[in-house]
Design a protein around this motif. Structure first.
Motif, PDB file in Angstrom:
ATOM      1  N   THR A  37       0.834  -1.205   0.000  1.00  0.00           N
ATOM      2  CA  THR A  37       0.000   0.000   0.000  1.00  0.00           C
ATOM      3  C   THR A  37       0.869   1.256   0.000  1.00  0.00           C
ATOM      4  OG1 THR A  37      -1.757  -1.155   1.196  1.00  0.00           O
ATOM      5  CG2 THR A  37      -1.772   1.255   1.281  1.00  0.00           C
ATOM      6  N   PRO A 154      -4.780  -8.903  10.537  1.00  0.00           N
ATOM      7  CA  PRO A 154      -6.135  -8.357  10.420  1.00  0.00           C
ATOM      8  C   PRO A 154      -6.285  -6.968  11.046  1.00  0.00           C
ATOM      9  CG  PRO A 154      -6.078 -10.052  12.115  1.00  0.00           C
ATOM     10  CD  PRO A 154      -4.735 -10.077  11.434  1.00  0.00           C
ATOM     11  N   SER A 157      -4.506  -4.256   8.843  1.00  0.00           N
ATOM     12  CA  SER A 157      -5.271  -4.132   7.594  1.00  0.00           C
ATOM     13  C   SER A 157      -6.568  -3.373   7.834  1.00  0.00           C
ATOM     14  CB  SER A 157      -5.571  -5.519   7.019  1.00  0.00           C
ATOM     15  OG  SER A 157      -4.387  -6.214   6.710  1.00  0.00           O
ATOM     16  N   TRP A 158      -7.270  -3.704   8.920  1.00  0.00           N
ATOM     17  CA  TRP A 158      -8.545  -3.057   9.211  1.00  0.00           C
ATOM     18  C   TRP A 158      -8.361  -1.564   9.520  1.00  0.00           C
ATOM     19  CZ3 TRP A 158     -10.426  -1.015  13.965  1.00  0.00           C
ATOM     20  CH2 TRP A 158     -11.775  -0.607  13.920  1.00  0.00           C
ATOM     21  N   LEU A 161      -7.496   0.229   6.236  1.00  0.00           N
ATOM     22  CA  LEU A 161      -8.646   0.337   5.330  1.00  0.00           C
ATOM     23  C   LEU A 161      -9.708   1.287   5.874  1.00  0.00           C
ATOM     24  CD1 LEU A 161      -8.976  -3.431   4.336  1.00  0.00           C
ATOM     25  CD2 LEU A 161      -8.310  -1.558   2.812  1.00  0.00           C
ATOM     26  N   THR A 162      -9.754   1.428   7.205  1.00  0.00           N
ATOM     27  CA  THR A 162     -10.774   2.274   7.832  1.00  0.00           C
ATOM     28  C   THR A 162     -10.329   3.730   7.952  1.00  0.00           C
ATOM     29  OG1 THR A 162     -11.546   0.365   9.099  1.00  0.00           O
ATOM     30  CG2 THR A 162     -12.276   2.530   9.845  1.00  0.00           C
ATOM     31  N   GLN A 255       1.075 -11.049  -1.968  1.00  0.00           N
ATOM     32  CA  GLN A 255       0.555  -9.973  -2.810  1.00  0.00           C
ATOM     33  C   GLN A 255       1.226  -9.975  -4.189  1.00  0.00           C
ATOM     34  OE1 GLN A 255       1.200  -6.852   0.253  1.00  0.00           O
ATOM     35  NE2 GLN A 255      -0.919  -6.282  -0.076  1.00  0.00           N
ATOM     36  N   ASN A 261      -4.839  -9.060  -2.506  1.00  0.00           N
ATOM     37  CA  ASN A 261      -4.905  -7.651  -2.167  1.00  0.00           C
ATOM     38  C   ASN A 261      -4.841  -7.489  -0.646  1.00  0.00           C
ATOM     39  OD1 ASN A 261      -7.543  -8.146  -1.123  1.00  0.00           O
ATOM     40  ND2 ASN A 261      -8.454  -7.766  -3.139  1.00  0.00           N
ATOM     41  N   SER A 263      -7.042  -6.644   1.563  1.00  0.00           N
ATOM     42  CA  SER A 263      -8.163  -7.276   2.258  1.00  0.00           C
ATOM     43  C   SER A 263      -7.960  -8.785   2.369  1.00  0.00           C
ATOM     44  CB  SER A 263      -9.462  -6.973   1.519  1.00  0.00           C
ATOM     45  OG  SER A 263     -10.556  -7.613   2.139  1.00  0.00           O
ATOM     46  N   GLU A 264      -7.488  -9.424   1.277  1.00  0.00           N
ATOM     47  CA  GLU A 264      -7.245 -10.879   1.300  1.00  0.00           C
ATOM     48  C   GLU A 264      -6.078 -11.229   2.210  1.00  0.00           C
ATOM     49  OE1 GLU A 264      -8.809 -12.105  -3.174  1.00  0.00           O
ATOM     50  OE2 GLU A 264      -6.811 -11.207  -2.905  1.00  0.00           O
ATOM     51  N   GLY A 266      -5.406  -9.616   4.942  1.00  0.00           N
ATOM     52  CA  GLY A 266      -6.014  -9.557   6.263  1.00  0.00           C
ATOM     53  C   GLY A 266      -6.878 -10.764   6.586  1.00  0.00           C
ATOM     54  N   LEU A 267      -7.488 -11.354   5.569  1.00  0.00           N
ATOM     55  CA  LEU A 267      -8.387 -12.488   5.786  1.00  0.00           C
ATOM     56  C   LEU A 267      -7.650 -13.815   5.969  1.00  0.00           C
ATOM     57  CD1 LEU A 267     -11.283 -11.769   3.240  1.00  0.00           C
ATOM     58  CD2 LEU A 267     -11.460 -11.829   5.740  1.00  0.00           C
TER      59      LEU A 267
END
Length: 429
Positions: A37, A154, A157-158, A161-162, A255, A261, A263-264, A266-267
């Motif tokens: 990122t 996670p 990443s959260w 993204l937030t 990545q 990406n 999000s993935e 983080g998952l």
């Protein structure tokens, strides 16, 4: 104030040490997760990223050597308070970076503060645990590194993204000050801790020697003349660079090579780091189980290390050859588990008296970080021009080589060496 003893207080100490390692790697991994990122937003290259991680390891190497000796002087209580506060501030400073040079500077500061966690943790274990429990206690302490990495994926990443990636550095760094406050109120040496029962104190000091009670200063030169010292150091030199590769490059591998990406990442990419946590605990739990079945510490630890050493080449070669991303995650999970289960950080506590454990751990960590800093430069170039496959191939052979050096140079594990001058002269290769 209620001063009744805590039952099994030493394991509360182990949990506190685990949380320290968790914070250490939560802060360290924030950049690794956000690398792709940040690279896109600030127009940084993969080689820029490798130089940033190398800057971290340069200061990390120097301070690992220095911090080991400092911890033996300061003691574990004060050392943890100082260094956890420093690395928390350093991580928060990353939020102000806008160029590769600024990231390198803030990473250099973080690298100067973080290494003290490990010699301090191993020293605390040697102070609070009898020999038969040290491998498990170090495993619990070191499991925090993987727990922090797993949690970071996670959470970071959260947050990014937030609220954006800069807030991720601020929020993860700020948590460290809560730990420092609890540590300051809770921790003391077992000889002085007001909440330690007499029964547990007898367990802790059940295999204490006269030398432990009347420890004399030992010069660095005397330690370096011992082959056991070099066995501990070289085990770290061969395996620590793999740690840095796995921690710094795993999110980027998925990545860049597997098309994930943020999000993935983080998952799914927390899963290998959970396996690393389990591996750290297993590095002590498996030998402890074998010891309970009548095995010696030496046989139990070396059998575990040898089994892992034989399996790692298979996992390292398969991770880049399988086509399905899901299977690649499974292979990375196996690699993380095996790497942690090898248990390199435990060795000094199984060989040396507790008053020099911090120093020996510092030597090994420092040289491991030096080699890690050099390899980071090559990893960036190899990944940019070729792929990750040559890196995993190099990792595959290191575990058996490290095991051979441990067996040859250290010899018996679980036997604390006498540091009297006559004994040291006999230990020179």
């Amino acid at each position: 104030m209620d001063r009744r003893p805590f039952k099994n207080l030493r394991w509360y100490i182990a949990v506190m040490l685990c949380l320290s390692s968790e914070l250490n790697y939560l802060d360290r991994q924030t950049l690794s997760i956000l690398a792709d990122t940040i690279q896109r937003e600030l127009n940084l290259t993969t080689i820029d990223y490798s130089r940033i991680t190398s800057s971290f390891l340069i200061s990390y190497a120097v301070m690992y050597a220095v911090s080991g000796r400092l911890i033996d002087i300061l003691g574990t209580r004060r050392a943890f308070m100082i260094f956890v506060s420093c690395w928390s501030i350093a991580n928060m400073l990353h939020a102000f970076a806008n160029t590769a040079l600024q990231f390198r500077f803030y990473r250099f500061i973080l690298g100067a503060a973080e290494p003290a966690n490990f010699p301090a943790g191993v020293k605390a274990v040697s102070e609070w645990f009898p020999m038969r429990e040290r491998a498990l206690a170090v495993g619990v302490f070191n499991a925090g590194t993987a727990l922090g990495s797993a949690l970071a994926v996670p959470v970071v990443s959260w947050i990014a993204l937030t609220w954006g990636w800069r807030y991720a550095f601020v929020m993860t760094g700020a948590v460290g000050f809560i730990w420092v406050a609890v540590w300051a109120m809770f921790y003391d040496l077992p000889q002085k801790h007001p909440r330690l029962s007499d029964a547990e104190k007898r367990i802790i000091f059940s295999d204490a020697t006269a030398e432990d009670n009347d420890a004399q200063p030992v010069s660095i030169g005397r330690l370096l003349r011992m082959r056991e010292t070099w066995g501990c150091i070289l085990a770290r030199v061969l395996t620590d660079p793999i740690s840095y590769f796995l921690f710094f490059w795993t999110p980027k591998y998925f990545q860049q090579e597997r098309g994930f990406n943020l999000s993935e990442v983080g998952l799914y990419i927390w899963i290998p780091y959970v396996a690393l946590t389990v591996g750290n605990i297993s590095s002590g739990a498996i030998p402890r189980y074998l010891i309970s079945r009548g095995w010696s510490v030496n046989r139990a630890r070396k059998s575990t290390m040898l089994a892992v050493s034989c399996l790692m080449p298979i996992f390292c070669l398969l991770v880049t050859r399988v086509s399905a991303p899901t299977i690649a995650v499974v292979m990375m999970t196996a690699i993380m588990f095996g790497h942690a289960a090898w248990g390199n950080i435990t060795l000094p506590a199984e060989v040396f008296p507790k008053h020099v454990v911090g120093t020996i751990s510092g030597f090994g960590g420092a040289l491991g970080a030096v080699v890690g800093a050099v390899t980071q430069w090559y990893i960036g170039s190899v990944v940019e021009t070729l792929s990750f496959a040559p890196i995993f191939a190099a990792c595959a052979v290191m575990y058996l080589l490290a095991f051979g050096l441990v067996h040859w140079l250290i010899g018996e594990l679980g036997f604390i060496r006498n540091l009297a001058p006559a004994q040291i002269e006999q230990s020179v290769p």
